[in-house]
Design an enzyme around this catalytic site. Sequence first.
Site, PDB file in Angstrom:
ATOM      1  N   LYS A  86       0.862  -1.182   0.000  1.00 32.60           N
ATOM      2  CA  LYS A  86       0.000   0.000   0.000  1.00 32.60           C
ATOM      3  C   LYS A  86       0.896   1.228   0.000  1.00 32.60           C
ATOM      4  CE  LYS A  86      -4.496   0.964   0.383  1.00 32.60           C
ATOM      5  NZ  LYS A  86      -5.647   0.201  -0.122  1.00 32.60           N
ATOM      6  N   GLY A 134     -19.222   6.909  -1.443  1.00 35.34           N
ATOM      7  CA  GLY A 134     -18.207   7.104  -2.484  1.00 35.34           C
ATOM      8  C   GLY A 134     -18.269   5.964  -3.476  1.00 35.34           C
ATOM      9  N   ASN A 135     -17.121   5.600  -4.032  1.00 36.42           N
ATOM     10  CA  ASN A 135     -17.098   4.544  -5.042  1.00 36.42           C
ATOM     11  C   ASN A 135     -17.661   3.232  -4.516  1.00 36.42           C
ATOM     12  OD1 ASN A 135     -15.834   5.966  -7.202  1.00 36.42           O
ATOM     13  ND2 ASN A 135     -13.946   5.937  -6.009  1.00 36.42           N
ATOM     14  N   VAL A 136     -17.197   2.834  -3.336  1.00 39.78           N
ATOM     15  CA  VAL A 136     -17.634   1.551  -2.779  1.00 39.78           C
ATOM     16  C   VAL A 136     -19.086   1.651  -2.300  1.00 39.78           C
ATOM     17  CG1 VAL A 136     -17.223  -0.140  -0.942  1.00 39.78           C
ATOM     18  CG2 VAL A 136     -15.285   0.968  -2.077  1.00 39.78           C
ATOM     19  N   GLY A 137     -19.377   2.687  -1.513  1.00 36.26           N
ATOM     20  CA  GLY A 137     -20.701   2.821  -0.909  1.00 36.26           C
ATOM     21  C   GLY A 137     -21.806   2.968  -1.949  1.00 36.26           C
TER      22      GLY A 137
HETATM   23  P1  NAD Z   1     -14.160   7.416  -2.056  1.00 32.55           P
HETATM   24  O1  NAD Z   1     -13.195   8.514  -1.816  1.00 32.55           O
HETATM   25  O2  NAD Z   1     -14.763   7.237  -3.402  1.00 32.55           O
HETATM   26  O3  NAD Z   1     -15.410   7.546  -1.050  1.00 32.55           O
HETATM   27  C1  NAD Z   1     -15.281   7.791   0.300  1.00 32.55           C
HETATM   28  C2  NAD Z   1     -16.590   8.424   0.763  1.00 32.55           C
HETATM   29  O4  NAD Z   1     -16.542   8.535   2.166  1.00 32.55           O
HETATM   30  C3  NAD Z   1     -16.844   9.837   0.232  1.00 32.55           C
HETATM   31  O5  NAD Z   1     -18.190   9.925  -0.177  1.00 32.55           O
HETATM   32  C4  NAD Z   1     -16.637  10.742   1.437  1.00 32.55           C
HETATM   33  O6  NAD Z   1     -17.480  11.871   1.449  1.00 32.55           O
HETATM   34  C5  NAD Z   1     -17.035   9.804   2.553  1.00 32.55           C
HETATM   35  N1  NAD Z   1     -16.457  10.159   3.833  1.00 32.55           N
HETATM   36  C6  NAD Z   1     -15.245  10.664   4.123  1.00 32.55           C
HETATM   37  N2  NAD Z   1     -15.128  10.866   5.444  1.00 32.55           N
HETATM   38  C7  NAD Z   1     -16.296  10.454   5.987  1.00 32.55           C
HETATM   39  C8  NAD Z   1     -16.781  10.395   7.297  1.00 32.55           C
HETATM   40  N3  NAD Z   1     -16.049  10.795   8.328  1.00 32.55           N
HETATM   41  N4  NAD Z   1     -18.015   9.914   7.493  1.00 32.55           N
HETATM   42  C9  NAD Z   1     -18.772   9.500   6.465  1.00 32.55           C
HETATM   43  N5  NAD Z   1     -18.360   9.531   5.202  1.00 32.55           N
HETATM   44  C10 NAD Z   1     -17.135   9.995   4.974  1.00 32.55           C
HETATM   45  O7  NAD Z   1     -13.437   6.096  -1.555  1.00 32.55           O
HETATM   46  P2  NAD Z   1     -13.761   4.596  -1.964  1.00 32.55           P
HETATM   47  O8  NAD Z   1     -12.956   4.211  -3.131  1.00 32.55           O
HETATM   48  O9  NAD Z   1     -15.237   4.396  -1.986  1.00 32.55           O
HETATM   49  O10 NAD Z   1     -13.123   3.815  -0.725  1.00 32.55           O
HETATM   50  C11 NAD Z   1     -13.778   3.792   0.531  1.00 32.55           C
HETATM   51  C12 NAD Z   1     -13.100   2.782   1.440  1.00 32.55           C
HETATM   52  O11 NAD Z   1     -13.134   1.490   0.833  1.00 32.55           O
HETATM   53  C13 NAD Z   1     -11.616   3.013   1.722  1.00 32.55           C
HETATM   54  O12 NAD Z   1     -11.345   2.494   3.003  1.00 32.55           O
HETATM   55  C14 NAD Z   1     -10.921   2.163   0.697  1.00 32.55           C
HETATM   56  O13 NAD Z   1      -9.604   1.814   1.085  1.00 32.55           O
HETATM   57  C15 NAD Z   1     -11.826   0.956   0.721  1.00 32.55           C
HETATM   58  N6  NAD Z   1     -11.748   0.146  -0.477  1.00 32.55           N
HETATM   59  C16 NAD Z   1     -11.975   0.682  -1.690  1.00 32.55           C
HETATM   60  C17 NAD Z   1     -11.942  -0.131  -2.800  1.00 32.55           C
HETATM   61  C18 NAD Z   1     -12.301   0.395  -4.147  1.00 32.55           C
HETATM   62  O14 NAD Z   1     -12.482  -0.428  -5.043  1.00 32.55           O
HETATM   63  N7  NAD Z   1     -12.456   1.696  -4.347  1.00 32.55           N
HETATM   64  C19 NAD Z   1     -11.620  -1.495  -2.672  1.00 32.55           C
HETATM   65  C20 NAD Z   1     -11.408  -2.015  -1.409  1.00 32.55           C
HETATM   66  C21 NAD Z   1     -11.467  -1.179  -0.311  1.00 32.55           C
END
Ligand code: NAD
Length: 368
Positions: A75, A175-178
């Site tokens: 990472k 975000g992307n995952v949610g």
């Molecule tokens: P992202 O930046 O697209 O989304 C993150 C979201 O979280 C944003 O909407 C942001 O507004 C929100 N956020 C930030 N701080 C916050 C808080 N305190 N309370 C509530 N919401 C908050 O990121 P992502 O790619 O969706 O990744 C999210 C998590 O999933 C990370 O931990 C990442 O490591 C993990 N992850 C991502 C992937 C992937 O495919 N993108 C894969 C495995 C794990």
Amino acid sequence: MTSIPNDSIGPAKVLRLYDPQSGLRGVVVVDNVTLGPAIGGVRVSPSVTPLEVFRLARAMTMKNSIAGIDHGGAKAGIIADPHTADLEPLFRAFARMIAGIDEYIPGPDMGCDEQAMVWIQEEIGRSVGLPAELGGLPLDLLGATGFGVVACAEVAAQEIGLPLKGARVAIQGLGNVGAAAACFFAEKGASIVAVNDRSGTIFDPDGLDVGRLVTAKRQQGSVLDYAGGQRLPVDEIFALDCDILVPAANPDVIDLQNAAQVKAKLILQGANIPVTLEAEAALAKRGVLVVPDFIANAGGVIMAAMEYRRKSAEVAFTYITQMIQANTERILDKVKKEDLLPRAAGELLARERIETGMKYRSWSHKWR
Ligand code: NAD
């Protein structure tokens, strides 16, 4: 750096990056490369620390091993605010500084996207998570991780006797995952009752309209721009009445303090390391099933590994469903038979493959 522990599987390399010309400050942790060159995301955040990067690298080692892909775990963190920093010079400097660490293949993580992966690719010829137009499988646009979270939910919910159709789901971080998880849950007939982002929580016990929600977030910038529902403070999401809770944003958001308020029966770790180890134990004692990050959110890295091997998105989605569901069943079975926490059960399975590999191959093996 001294706070990063070593154990029998790593970390093999911990590097601090500093380039005053570009303003780059960062960290790279290559944890274990026994199974293959390590794949792991680059996190851009003003608060990312070496210890956090190590914990995330270890999560990647576990995730890649148990997902059956031939990659180790690593990472990186770039210390910058992704909303205000000029990312291109930072990423180009980052790429040049890791050029010689060719056992590390960077991918996207919080705070960056496929454009950043192109900058890295241009500099050093290796990265994953490229745009489709350039031969990539853009894992965030495809919703690979959210898709895998829902595949995991199908097995885990069945285990606790919860029908997914009609299940009430709360998602922290749209975000992307949610956002992808929300869409795939809705496709399965689940009801998304709450979501949040850093500006607040939106809650409707009768269910939010996922299409309108995602559009509001993408076009207007916040889940609070959704028309309807109740507006609540950000962290209230953890205590809301729901069946399934998906933390999909930051590390350590569920701790001993708020774990006692969780009403969900099932927590699926969409984010990496979102629940402290102490909270995982406390939740298990209360009968809450917590599926760890390296099982539940493996969809993204599986998609990245498939891109690296030039496979199609269809092949990747099939593999994600099969592998995540099989792994969820395997750990739940081990939990029952050996009275373990789900994380411990998963780690034993993941370590088995790494330790067997280490019998044949050194962890400092040079991948090219
Ligand atoms: P992202 O930046 O697209 O989304 C993150 C979201 O979280 C944003 O909407 C942001 O507004 C929100 N956020 C930030 N701080 C916050 C808080 N305190 N309370 C509530 N919401 C908050 O990121 P992502 O790619 O969706 O990744 C999210 C998590 O999933 C990370 O931990 C990442 O490591 C993990 N992850 C991502 C992937 C992937 O495919 N993108 C894969 C495995 C794990």
